[in-house]
Design a protein around this motif. Structure first.
Motif, PDB file in Angstrom:
ATOM      1  N   GLN A 169       0.817  -1.226   0.157  1.00 25.25           N
ATOM      2  CA  GLN A 169      -0.004   0.136   0.108  1.00 25.25           C
ATOM      3  C   GLN A 169       0.868   1.260   0.060  1.00 25.25           C
ATOM      4  N   ILE A 170       0.393   2.214  -0.979  1.00 25.35           N
ATOM      5  CA  ILE A 170       1.319   3.439  -1.088  1.00 25.35           C
ATOM      6  C   ILE A 170       0.969   4.305   0.313  1.00 25.35           C
ATOM      7  N   LYS A 171       1.906   5.348   0.324  1.00 25.50           N
ATOM      8  CA  LYS A 171       1.660   6.650   1.259  1.00 25.50           C
ATOM      9  C   LYS A 171       0.679   7.471   0.734  1.00 25.50           C
ATOM     10  N   TYR A 172       0.226   8.139   1.593  1.00 28.41           N
ATOM     11  CA  TYR A 172      -0.868   9.321   1.095  1.00 28.41           C
ATOM     12  C   TYR A 172      -0.410  10.210  -0.118  1.00 28.41           C
ATOM     13  N   LEU A 173       1.046  10.713   0.152  1.00 24.50           N
ATOM     14  CA  LEU A 173       1.673  11.655  -0.846  1.00 24.50           C
ATOM     15  C   LEU A 173       1.539  11.183  -2.016  1.00 24.50           C
ATOM     16  N   ASP A 174       1.608   9.725  -2.169  1.00 20.25           N
ATOM     17  CA  ASP A 174       1.456   8.978  -3.542  1.00 20.25           C
ATOM     18  C   ASP A 174       0.277   8.866  -4.153  1.00 20.25           C
ATOM     19  N   GLU A 175      -0.818   8.907  -3.583  1.00 18.91           N
ATOM     20  CA  GLU A 175      -1.907   8.855  -4.224  1.00 18.91           C
ATOM     21  C   GLU A 175      -2.330   9.779  -5.228  1.00 18.91           C
ATOM     22  N   PRO A 176      -2.890   9.269  -6.245  1.00 13.28           N
ATOM     23  CA  PRO A 176      -3.334  10.057  -7.573  1.00 13.28           C
ATOM     24  C   PRO A 176      -4.037  11.243  -7.057  1.00 13.28           C
ATOM     25  N   ASP A 177      -3.595  12.606  -7.565  1.00 18.64           N
ATOM     26  CA  ASP A 177      -4.026  13.688  -7.256  1.00 18.64           C
ATOM     27  C   ASP A 177      -3.944  14.378  -5.892  1.00 18.64           C
ATOM     28  N   VAL A 178      -3.168  13.799  -4.984  1.00 21.78           N
ATOM     29  CA  VAL A 178      -2.751  14.339  -3.814  1.00 21.78           C
ATOM     30  C   VAL A 178      -1.401  15.361  -3.983  1.00 21.78           C
ATOM     31  N   PRO A 179      -1.386  16.393  -3.569  1.00 22.15           N
ATOM     32  CA  PRO A 179      -0.126  17.300  -3.806  1.00 22.15           C
ATOM     33  C   PRO A 179       0.973  16.811  -2.964  1.00 22.15           C
ATOM     34  N   ALA A 180       2.214  16.953  -3.673  1.00 22.41           N
ATOM     35  CA  ALA A 180       3.222  16.355  -3.063  1.00 22.41           C
ATOM     36  C   ALA A 180       3.463  16.887  -1.703  1.00 22.41           C
ATOM     37  N   ASP A 181       3.162  17.973  -1.401  1.00 23.48           N
ATOM     38  CA  ASP A 181       3.522  18.614   0.180  1.00 23.48           C
ATOM     39  C   ASP A 181       2.284  18.827   0.884  1.00 23.48           C
ATOM     40  N   SER A 182       1.256  17.933   0.731  1.00 24.45           N
ATOM     41  CA  SER A 182       0.096  17.940   1.264  1.00 24.45           C
ATOM     42  C   SER A 182       0.377  18.012   2.837  1.00 24.45           C
ATOM     43  N   GLN A 183      -0.345  18.794   3.535  1.00 18.22           N
ATOM     44  CA  GLN A 183      -0.374  19.028   5.141  1.00 18.22           C
ATOM     45  C   GLN A 183      -1.626  17.981   5.359  1.00 18.22           C
ATOM     46  N   ASN A 184      -2.433  17.494   4.668  1.00 18.60           N
ATOM     47  CA  ASN A 184      -3.853  16.943   5.193  1.00 18.60           C
ATOM     48  C   ASN A 184      -3.500  15.787   6.255  1.00 18.60           C
ATOM     49  N   ASN A 185      -4.515  15.925   7.006  1.00 15.83           N
ATOM     50  CA  ASN A 185      -4.662  14.845   8.095  1.00 15.83           C
ATOM     51  C   ASN A 185      -5.588  13.667   7.587  1.00 15.83           C
ATOM     52  N   THR A 186      -4.877  12.537   7.667  1.00  7.44           N
ATOM     53  CA  THR A 186      -5.813  11.134   7.335  1.00  7.44           C
ATOM     54  C   THR A 186      -6.041  10.560   8.722  1.00  7.44           C
ATOM     55  N   TYR A 187      -5.570  10.997   9.866  1.00 11.27           N
ATOM     56  CA  TYR A 187      -5.734  10.620  11.035  1.00 11.27           C
ATOM     57  C   TYR A 187      -6.095  11.732  12.144  1.00 11.27           C
ATOM     58  N   VAL A 188      -6.726  11.530  13.092  1.00 11.32           N
ATOM     59  CA  VAL A 188      -6.979  12.461  14.075  1.00 11.32           C
ATOM     60  C   VAL A 188      -7.424  11.850  15.413  1.00 11.32           C
ATOM     61  N   ALA A 189      -6.556  12.438  16.406  1.00 12.19           N
ATOM     62  CA  ALA A 189      -6.918  11.836  17.809  1.00 12.19           C
ATOM     63  C   ALA A 189      -6.835  12.923  18.781  1.00 12.19           C
ATOM     64  N   GLY A 190      -7.777  12.996  19.724  1.00  9.98           N
ATOM     65  CA  GLY A 190      -7.805  13.851  20.568  1.00  9.98           C
ATOM     66  C   GLY A 190      -8.712  13.892  21.899  1.00  9.98           C
ATOM     67  N   LYS A 191      -8.361  14.680  22.918  1.00 13.96           N
ATOM     68  CA  LYS A 191      -9.115  14.374  24.032  1.00 13.96           C
ATOM     69  C   LYS A 191     -10.144  15.902  24.193  1.00 13.96           C
ATOM     70  N   LEU A 192     -11.413  15.471  24.342  1.00 16.31           N
ATOM     71  CA  LEU A 192     -12.485  16.715  24.723  1.00 16.31           C
ATOM     72  C   LEU A 192     -12.634  16.654  26.047  1.00 16.31           C
ATOM     73  N   GLN A 193     -12.938  17.962  26.513  1.00 13.14           N
ATOM     74  CA  GLN A 193     -13.243  18.151  27.961  1.00 13.14           C
ATOM     75  C   GLN A 193     -14.533  19.164  27.950  1.00 13.14           C
ATOM     76  N   PHE A 194     -15.589  18.799  28.915  1.00 11.57           N
ATOM     77  CA  PHE A 194     -16.732  19.340  29.202  1.00 11.57           C
ATOM     78  C   PHE A 194     -16.729  20.200  30.396  1.00 11.57           C
ATOM     79  N   ASP A 195     -17.266  21.647  30.500  1.00 15.85           N
ATOM     80  CA  ASP A 195     -17.250  22.494  31.455  1.00 15.85           C
ATOM     81  C   ASP A 195     -18.424  22.230  32.111  1.00 15.85           C
TER      82      ASP A 195
END
Length: 500
Positions: free
Chosen positions: A310-336
């Motif tokens: 499987q190729i990396k995201y930057l080698d996918e068709p029509d993806v810019p070579a310098d793309s900063q796009n996130n294909t993964y996100v993880a985070g912590k939410l907090q509720f006041d």
């Protein structure tokens, strides 16, 4: 209206009277999801004699050609040819350029004729299965050209995602829609809310006093929501590179699931009370500063697989070579809010991960070990709600080992959706259509929830835009994401329950 009851073994359903117009009526979504879902409502008796369906697009078709298109789309669902033919006899087609107000005259003429022919009482639903840039235009012309009735019990608007691409664009769209429709007439679709196991969150929480009483900071250590995909961008780079996992999966699907998990207990189980309870939580969501984004969120972009298949995201068709796009996100939410003070909600979503899964893991506090020696193996009890690809509920509890000396061990109680239940379960789109016809907004996003989600996501994206990533790609295709996502939880002394 719309309730189903059994009479012997025959299911009898209260008939719904409505005219349903699909803008984008020849599109892929209509053929794959909307027409089969509408047909299922017909077979169950919710649609009988007093209904009509209008398809609209720029394509040139006769009514007969349109009906054949619908027949082809429901072929696998049809019980018999006569039944399918009777269903499609209620379908009509109008060629329309939605940007030209003149085209709405033909639609108005047809709607009025169908209203009289099928005795539809002026009840109308307009479904926008078109590009988002047309949402506001269509709503404006529906009002200005007289398609919204004054004499009907209801006029409603159903809208596919995405609802904007930022808070600013979403607010602009909301303003355009508000000129023609009240907010309680607007049904913003997030098909994840139509999934059976997402809908099981409410009865699990509020239908079991043990869980209801423990659904708070006193008993819950953390809550985790995972939406993982094994596929990559799959030729969708044109859209995906401007959206990424943050906008494509977090702003809508993930946040709507969070709404059911974090909400206050509603005063009753009506759509107004449910939305009020969800909004009490959404309005307490902490919006992060750039520094807080760095502390609480992780982004990733997939690299090639370990075996090179499987190729990396930057080698996918029509993806810019310098793309900063996130294909993964993880985070912590907090509720006041008092219920969740100090309780982290961890979320993650990504492409090219180790397993396809949508699930919720509610991690309860371990408590004090009163057993001394032999109780060292006590674990945090975990309630897991598996949404996709298999519907299942798992509850991991502490129990006694079978050895002669007293020892504890974790045991998991499991319930899985049966084949018979699965066969009877409505598809998400069938459920959403039926709920809209019944005027039930419980499983649709309201403007307050959408706006808060956009403000939250915009703050994250703006922080990332200010500080470009220097380590992309930072996870191997087939893994469960970047190591930083594990470290995010480890900082709090926690770990992801689902390992892939």
């Amino acid at each position: 209206m719309g309730k189903t009851f059994k009479k012997g073994v025959i299911i009898v359903s209260a008939e719904i009277t409505t005219l349903l117009t699909f803008f984008g009526g020849t599109g892929d979504l209509a053929k794959r999801k909307l027409y089969p879902s509408t047909y299922s409502l017909y077979k169950k008796g919710f649609l009988q004699n007093h209904f009509a369906i209008v398809g609209s697009s720029r394509q040139t078709l006769t009514d007969e050609e349109f009906r054949q298109l619908v027949l082809d789309s429901i072929a696998e669902e049809a019980d018999n040819y006569e039944q399918a033919q009777d269903f499609v006899s209620h379908f009509y087609y109008v060629q329309t350029d939605v940007t030209d107000p003149k085209g709405y005259a033909k639609l108005l003429e047809l709607n009025n004729k169908l209203d009289e022919h099928y005795q539809l009482k002026g009840n109308r639903i307009f479904y926008m299965s078109v590009a988002p840039r047309f949402f506001g235009t269509i709503a404006r012309y529906l009002k200005s050209e007289g398609l919204i009735t004054d004499n009907g019990e209801f006029n409603r608007l159903m809208i596919e995602k995405p609802f904007g691409s930022s808070y600013e664009t979403a607010e602009k769209l909301q303003s355009e829609l508000a000129e023609a429709f009240d907010d309680d007439q607007i049904y913003r679709i997030d098909h994840y809310l139509g999934k059976e196991m997402v809908q099981n969150i409410a009865p699990l929480r509020f239908g079991n006093p043990m869980l209801d009483a423990a659904w708070n900071k006193d008993y819950i250590e953390n809550i985790q929501v995972t939406l993982s995909e094994v596929l990559g961008v799959e030729g969708r780079a044109g859209y995906y590179d401007t959206a990424g996992a943050l906008r494509d999966m977090i702003q809508n699907h993930t946040m709507q699931i969070i709404g059911w998990l974090a909400m206050e207990k509603p005063t009753d189980f009506t759509d107004k009370a449910i939305r009020a309870a969800k909004n009490a939580a959404f309005n307490a969501l902490k919006i992060y500063s750039p520094q807080e984004v760095a502390e609480n969120f992780v982004r990733g972009q997939y690299g090639a697989s370990a075996d090179g298949s499987q190729i990396k995201y930057l080698d996918e068709p029509d993806v810019p070579a310098d793309s900063q796009n996130n294909t993964y996100v993880a985070g912590k939410l907090q509720f006041d809010m008092d219920r969740w003070q100090g309780v982290p909600f961890y979320i993650r979503s990504g492409k090219r991960l180790a397993a396809k899964a949508t699930r919720v893991d509610v991690v309860f506090k371990k408590g004090v070990n009163i057993f001394g020696v032999g109780g060292e193996k006590l674990v945090n009890p975990v309630l897991s709600i598996l949404i996709d690809p298999v519907g299942k509920i798992e509850f991991t509890l502490n129990a006694k080992d079978t050895t002669s000396e007293f020892q504890t061990r974790p045991d998991t109680l499991t319930w899985e959706v049966s084949a018979s239940d699965k066969a009877m379960t409505p598809s998400p789109y069938e459920r959403m259509l039926h709920d809209c016809m019944n005027g039930d907004g419980s499983n649709f996003a309201d403007w307050n929830g959408v706006s808060v989600a956009w403000k939250f996501v915009d703050a994250i994206q703006e922080a990332w835009d200010q500080k470009p990533a220097t380590d992309f790609p930072n996870y191997v295709s087939g893994s469960m994401g970047p190591k930083a996502a594990d470290e995010l939880l480890a900082k709090d002394g926690n770990a992801w329950i689902f390992k892939g």
